[in-house]
Scaffold this motif. Structure first.
Motif, PDB file in Angstrom:
ATOM      1  N   GLN A 192      -6.055   8.389  11.190  1.00  0.00           N
ATOM      2  CA  GLN A 192      -6.339   9.305  10.087  1.00  0.00           C
ATOM      3  C   GLN A 192      -7.863   9.836   9.826  1.00  0.00           C
ATOM      4  N   THR A 193      -8.654  10.670   9.955  1.00  0.00           N
ATOM      5  CA  THR A 193      -9.993  10.775  10.144  1.00  0.00           C
ATOM      6  C   THR A 193     -10.206   9.600   8.905  1.00  0.00           C
ATOM      7  N   LEU A 194     -11.485   8.720   8.868  1.00  0.00           N
ATOM      8  CA  LEU A 194     -12.432   8.621   7.144  1.00  0.00           C
ATOM      9  C   LEU A 194     -12.047   9.590   6.487  1.00  0.00           C
ATOM     10  N   GLU A 195     -11.670  10.134   5.989  1.00  0.00           N
ATOM     11  CA  GLU A 195     -12.131  11.983   5.301  1.00  0.00           C
ATOM     12  C   GLU A 195     -10.280  11.924   4.753  1.00  0.00           C
ATOM     13  N   ASP A 196      -9.964  11.637   5.448  1.00  0.00           N
ATOM     14  CA  ASP A 196      -8.483  12.217   5.050  1.00  0.00           C
ATOM     15  C   ASP A 196      -7.764  10.711   4.441  1.00  0.00           C
TER      16      ASP A 196
ATOM     17  N   MET B 125      -9.806   8.563   2.590  1.00  0.00           N
ATOM     18  CA  MET B 125     -10.123   8.063   1.020  1.00  0.00           C
ATOM     19  C   MET B 125      -9.387   9.668  -0.265  1.00  0.00           C
ATOM     20  N   LYS B 126      -9.271  10.410   0.820  1.00  0.00           N
ATOM     21  CA  LYS B 126      -8.336  11.447   0.172  1.00  0.00           C
ATOM     22  C   LYS B 126      -7.229  10.520  -0.722  1.00  0.00           C
ATOM     23  N   LEU B 127      -6.647   9.647   0.547  1.00  0.00           N
ATOM     24  CA  LEU B 127      -5.044   9.391  -0.035  1.00  0.00           C
ATOM     25  C   LEU B 127      -5.311   7.848  -0.698  1.00  0.00           C
ATOM     26  N   ARG B 128      -6.252   7.010  -0.601  1.00  0.00           N
ATOM     27  CA  ARG B 128      -6.099   5.942  -1.276  1.00  0.00           C
ATOM     28  C   ARG B 128      -7.520   5.708  -2.452  1.00  0.00           C
ATOM     29  N   LYS B 129      -7.157   4.778  -3.408  1.00  0.00           N
ATOM     30  CA  LYS B 129      -8.884   4.462  -3.563  1.00  0.00           C
ATOM     31  C   LYS B 129      -9.337   3.153  -3.022  1.00  0.00           C
ATOM     32  N   THR B 130     -10.925   3.907  -2.543  1.00  0.00           N
ATOM     33  CA  THR B 130     -11.521   2.771  -1.982  1.00  0.00           C
ATOM     34  C   THR B 130     -12.194   2.349  -2.438  1.00  0.00           C
ATOM     35  N   GLY B 131     -13.202   0.825  -2.594  1.00  0.00           N
ATOM     36  CA  GLY B 131     -14.104  -0.258  -2.916  1.00  0.00           C
ATOM     37  C   GLY B 131     -14.888  -0.844  -2.211  1.00  0.00           C
ATOM     38  N   SER B 132     -14.908  -1.836  -2.542  1.00  0.00           N
ATOM     39  CA  SER B 132     -15.941  -3.121  -1.677  1.00  0.00           C
ATOM     40  C   SER B 132     -14.300  -3.910  -0.453  1.00  0.00           C
ATOM     41  N   VAL B 133     -13.750  -3.733  -1.305  1.00  0.00           N
ATOM     42  CA  VAL B 133     -12.215  -4.216   0.062  1.00  0.00           C
ATOM     43  C   VAL B 133     -12.179  -3.823   0.773  1.00  0.00           C
ATOM     44  N   PHE B 134     -12.085  -2.348   1.365  1.00  0.00           N
ATOM     45  CA  PHE B 134     -12.046  -1.310   2.477  1.00  0.00           C
ATOM     46  C   PHE B 134     -13.544  -1.886   2.684  1.00  0.00           C
ATOM     47  N   LEU B 135     -15.063  -1.205   2.198  1.00  0.00           N
ATOM     48  CA  LEU B 135     -16.381  -1.750   2.871  1.00  0.00           C
ATOM     49  C   LEU B 135     -16.381  -2.610   3.266  1.00  0.00           C
ATOM     50  N   LYS B 136     -15.803  -3.761   3.275  1.00  0.00           N
ATOM     51  CA  LYS B 136     -15.698  -5.187   3.677  1.00  0.00           C
ATOM     52  C   LYS B 136     -15.197  -4.955   5.146  1.00  0.00           C
ATOM     53  N   LYS B 137     -14.440  -3.923   5.592  1.00  0.00           N
ATOM     54  CA  LYS B 137     -13.334  -4.170   6.737  1.00  0.00           C
ATOM     55  C   LYS B 137     -14.480  -3.262   7.560  1.00  0.00           C
ATOM     56  N   PHE B 138     -14.671  -2.072   6.989  1.00  0.00           N
ATOM     57  CA  PHE B 138     -15.670  -1.313   7.495  1.00  0.00           C
ATOM     58  C   PHE B 138     -16.721  -1.495   7.765  1.00  0.00           C
ATOM     59  N   MET B 139     -17.713  -2.237   7.318  1.00  0.00           N
ATOM     60  CA  MET B 139     -18.856  -2.511   7.834  1.00  0.00           C
ATOM     61  C   MET B 139     -18.907  -4.022   9.167  1.00  0.00           C
ATOM     62  N   THR B 140     -17.452  -4.264   8.658  1.00  0.00           N
ATOM     63  CA  THR B 140     -17.228  -5.861   9.994  1.00  0.00           C
ATOM     64  C   THR B 140     -16.747  -4.823  11.346  1.00  0.00           C
TER      65      THR B 140
ATOM     66  N   PRO C 121     -17.602  10.589   8.167  1.00  0.00           N
ATOM     67  CA  PRO C 121     -15.860  10.692   8.062  1.00  0.00           C
ATOM     68  C   PRO C 121     -15.292  11.178   8.954  1.00  0.00           C
ATOM     69  N   GLN C 122     -15.144  12.614   9.068  1.00  0.00           N
ATOM     70  CA  GLN C 122     -14.318  13.088  10.583  1.00  0.00           C
ATOM     71  C   GLN C 122     -14.362  12.354  11.892  1.00  0.00           C
ATOM     72  N   HIS C 123     -15.010  11.348  11.755  1.00  0.00           N
ATOM     73  CA  HIS C 123     -15.679  11.339  13.425  1.00  0.00           C
ATOM     74  C   HIS C 123     -15.255   9.600  13.320  1.00  0.00           C
ATOM     75  N   ILE C 124     -14.708   8.780  11.773  1.00  0.00           N
ATOM     76  CA  ILE C 124     -14.352   7.664  12.023  1.00  0.00           C
ATOM     77  C   ILE C 124     -12.366   8.174  11.887  1.00  0.00           C
ATOM     78  N   PHE C 125     -11.841   7.081  12.574  1.00  0.00           N
ATOM     79  CA  PHE C 125     -10.471   6.694  12.448  1.00  0.00           C
ATOM     80  C   PHE C 125     -10.250   5.733  12.351  1.00  0.00           C
ATOM     81  N   VAL C 126      -9.158   5.346  11.290  1.00  0.00           N
ATOM     82  CA  VAL C 126      -8.723   4.503  11.046  1.00  0.00           C
ATOM     83  C   VAL C 126      -7.091   4.680  11.061  1.00  0.00           C
TER      84      VAL C 126
END
Length: 358
Positions: free
Chosen positions: A59-63, A65-80, A103-108
């Motif tokens: 999924q794109t990160l844009e999609d 973040m529309k489906l989930r609540k994100t905070g520092s936990v996910f930001l840690k994973k992103f920055m790592t 966000p449309q060019h990052i995939f999870v």
């Protein structure tokens, strides 16, 4: 121009550019599988170059973040993941300015085990500015209910506004509390000294003004888990595609659950024991996991987040969410992000499960 296509059972993001293929970056990307980056192939059509990035099952990160609540936990994973992608890119002499942080060019992937970035040698942008823009986007879309969690994200955002910002400093902000807890739990002697040196090493400025690759540190429990990567064989530099038809730690937001009013129905016509799906909102997510979808199809061929139905100006649309086995309307496969209008008695297939829109 960007579009999404399916080819030989895989899903691709295709970017068409009037680029000049000069330098080592293009063959480096096309011939190597670089951890942290989307695999890329290059082809030429009508004097235009097309860059094919494989995005199967993500999924794109844009999609996301529309489906989930994100905070520092996910930001840690992103920055790592971003720090590791920068390190791997540096080993192949690729510049950080080529990594797109849109966000449309990052995939999870569905399990958050892997996050891949898109390297665009034809559309470079200063990395510091890209990261600043990304954090502005993240802050505006994250949840703000937990004060301490939000403060940590804002601290990263503020650090990104400063000149001479380093990835090591952002990671230290995100992992500061966990590091303090780990050191307070009785870790002494040589191990503690080693960890303290590791933390200081994270803050050390790079020499001669160049960004230094993030070191691989032996950290205590406060280090975020690395994203797993699949080993693949080298790919040929170019290929000639043909058009063919053919799939958390953060809580999930069920976007279609805000209303209980039945607005439409997908009537099951398959050979299994699935139930009819009653569409109860303007946004209705279909997938195999109850905690991630509004309409649940518990079948192994159906992806966790498989498709989405939206209602816009009184018209229903269905789109595939980059599922593994595809979404079909009246026998035609839908490309990722392709919105197809729904009409009464349209036949819809999610992988092998058949429905009719009524």
């Amino acid at each position: 121009m960007t579009e999404f296509r399916r080819y030989q059972g895989k899903s691709y993001m295709v970017i068409e550019e009037n680029a000049i293929l000069e330098g080592y970056e293009y063959p480096m990307l096309a011939r190597n599988r670089i951890n942290g980056l989307l695999p890329m192939r290059v082809t030429q059509v009508n004097e235009q170059f097309q860059f094919w990035y494989e995005i199967s099952g993500r999924q794109t990160l844009e999609d996301w973040m529309k489906l989930r609540k994100t905070g520092s936990v996910f930001l840690k994973k992103f920055m790592t993941a971003l720090a590791e992608a920068l390190e791997q890119s540096g080993e192949y002499l690729l510049e950080e300015d080529g990594i797109s942080l849109l966000p449309q060019h990052i995939f999870v992937d569905a399990d958050e085990k892997e996050m891949l970035f898109c390297y665009m040698p034809f559309a470079k942008h200063p990395f510091a500015e890209s990261l600043k823009s990304f954090m502005e986007y993240y802050i505006s879309h994250m949840q703000h209910k937990e004060r301490e969690d939000a403060q940590k994200c804002y601290a990263v955002y503020e650090k990104c506004q400063q000149e001479c910002m380093e990835m090591e400093e952002l990671l230290c902000i995100l992992f500061e509390e966990e590091a303090s807890v780990a050191l307070q739990e009785g870790q002494t002697g040589a191990q503690t000294q080693t960890e303290e040196r590791a933390i200081q090493e994270r803050l050390r400025k790079p020499e001669h003004g160049r960004r230094r690759s993030l070191p691989r540190l032996r950290l205590p429990d406060w280090k975020a888990p690395s994203f797993r990567r699949k080993e693949t064989k080298e790919e040929p530099y170019a290929f000639e595609p043909e058009e063919q038809s053919y799939e958390t730690s953060d809580p999930t937001v069920l976007l279609g659950s805000e209303s209980s009013r039945i607005m439409g129905e997908l009537r099951y016509e398959g050979e299994g024991a699935q139930q009819n799906l009653k569409i109860t909102g303007d946004v209705f997510v279909i997938g195999s996991r109850k905690d991630e979808a509004d309409g649940v199809i518990p079948d192994d061929t159906v992806s966790r987040i498989h498709a989405r139905i939206t209602k816009e100006e009184g018209i229903y649309y269905i789109e595939d969410m980059n599922s593994t086995n595809g979404t079909y309307k009246n026998g035609e496969a839908l490309n990722f992000k392709e919105k197809a209008p729904l009409e009464k008695n349209d036949r819809i297939c999610f992988a092998k499960e058949r429905y009719r829109f009524v």
